[in-house]
Design a protein around this motif. Structure first.
Motif, mmCIF file in Angstrom:
data_model
loop_
_atom_site.group_PDB
_atom_site.id
_atom_site.type_symbol
_atom_site.label_atom_id
_atom_site.label_comp_id
_atom_site.label_asym_id
_atom_site.label_seq_id
_atom_site.Cartn_x
_atom_site.Cartn_y
_atom_site.Cartn_z
ATOM 1 N N HIS A 39 0.864 -1.178 0.000
ATOM 2 C CA HIS A 39 0.000 0.000 0.000
ATOM 3 C C HIS A 39 0.903 1.231 0.000
ATOM 4 C CE1 HIS A 39 -3.525 2.473 0.560
ATOM 5 N NE2 HIS A 39 -2.822 3.174 1.425
ATOM 6 N N TRP A 61 -8.212 -1.665 7.594
ATOM 7 C CA TRP A 61 -7.510 -2.048 6.375
ATOM 8 C C TRP A 61 -6.951 -3.457 6.515
ATOM 9 C CZ3 TRP A 61 -2.391 -3.284 5.205
ATOM 10 C CH2 TRP A 61 -2.045 -3.270 3.854
ATOM 11 N N GLN A 65 -7.831 -6.721 4.345
ATOM 12 C CA GLN A 65 -6.814 -7.549 3.687
ATOM 13 C C GLN A 65 -6.954 -9.012 4.113
ATOM 14 O OE1 GLN A 65 -5.172 -6.652 1.185
ATOM 15 N NE2 GLN A 65 -5.202 -4.439 1.314
ATOM 16 N N GLY A 113 -6.007 2.775 3.556
ATOM 17 C CA GLY A 113 -4.699 2.252 3.956
ATOM 18 C C GLY A 113 -4.647 1.800 5.403
#
Length: 119
Positions: A39, A61, A65, A113
């Motif tokens: 990222h 984030w 993921q 992010g």
């Protein structure tokens, strides 16, 4: 040690299978146990391999993921207390004891992010 989320599969996952399955989804192995993804030009740890895939997210984030990773592995994402994380119509959700709560829009969380959660 923080709160753990586990990628749970019906059939066991071998290390070699893990390496093959995560690459097309944009993940890679670093060392013998770290699963990372990128990222904003950096590499960030998402999970670790300990005979199974385990993550200790510090941000939405990282949860997103882990959801991507569990999908790539044909698995479910489950918390220590039995809650199940999933993606429905572009929204991340967590189900606990029959109650479903929205975490947020997947794409927005990915774009934001790995900023850590505030205490």
């Amino acid at each position: 040690m923080g709160y753990e989320l586990r990628v749970v599969r019906e059939s066991p996952l071998a290390y070699a299978e893990l390496a093959r399955a995560i690459a097309p989804a944009g993940f890679e192995l670093r060392g013998s146990d770290e699963i990372v993804t990128g990222h904003a030009g950096g590499r960030h740890t998402v999970a670790r391999w300990h005979g199974q895939v385990v993550g200790e997210p510090g941000s939405d984030w990282q949860v997103a993921q882990l959801l991507r990773l569990s999908t790539a592995l044909g698995a479910r994402l489950v918390g220590e207390d039995g809650e199940v994380y999933r993606l429905r119509d572009g929204v991340m959700e967590v189900e606990t004891g029959g109650d479903v709560a929205e975490i947020g829009k997947f794409d927005e969380i990915i774009d934001a992010g790995p900023a850590a959660w505030s205490p």
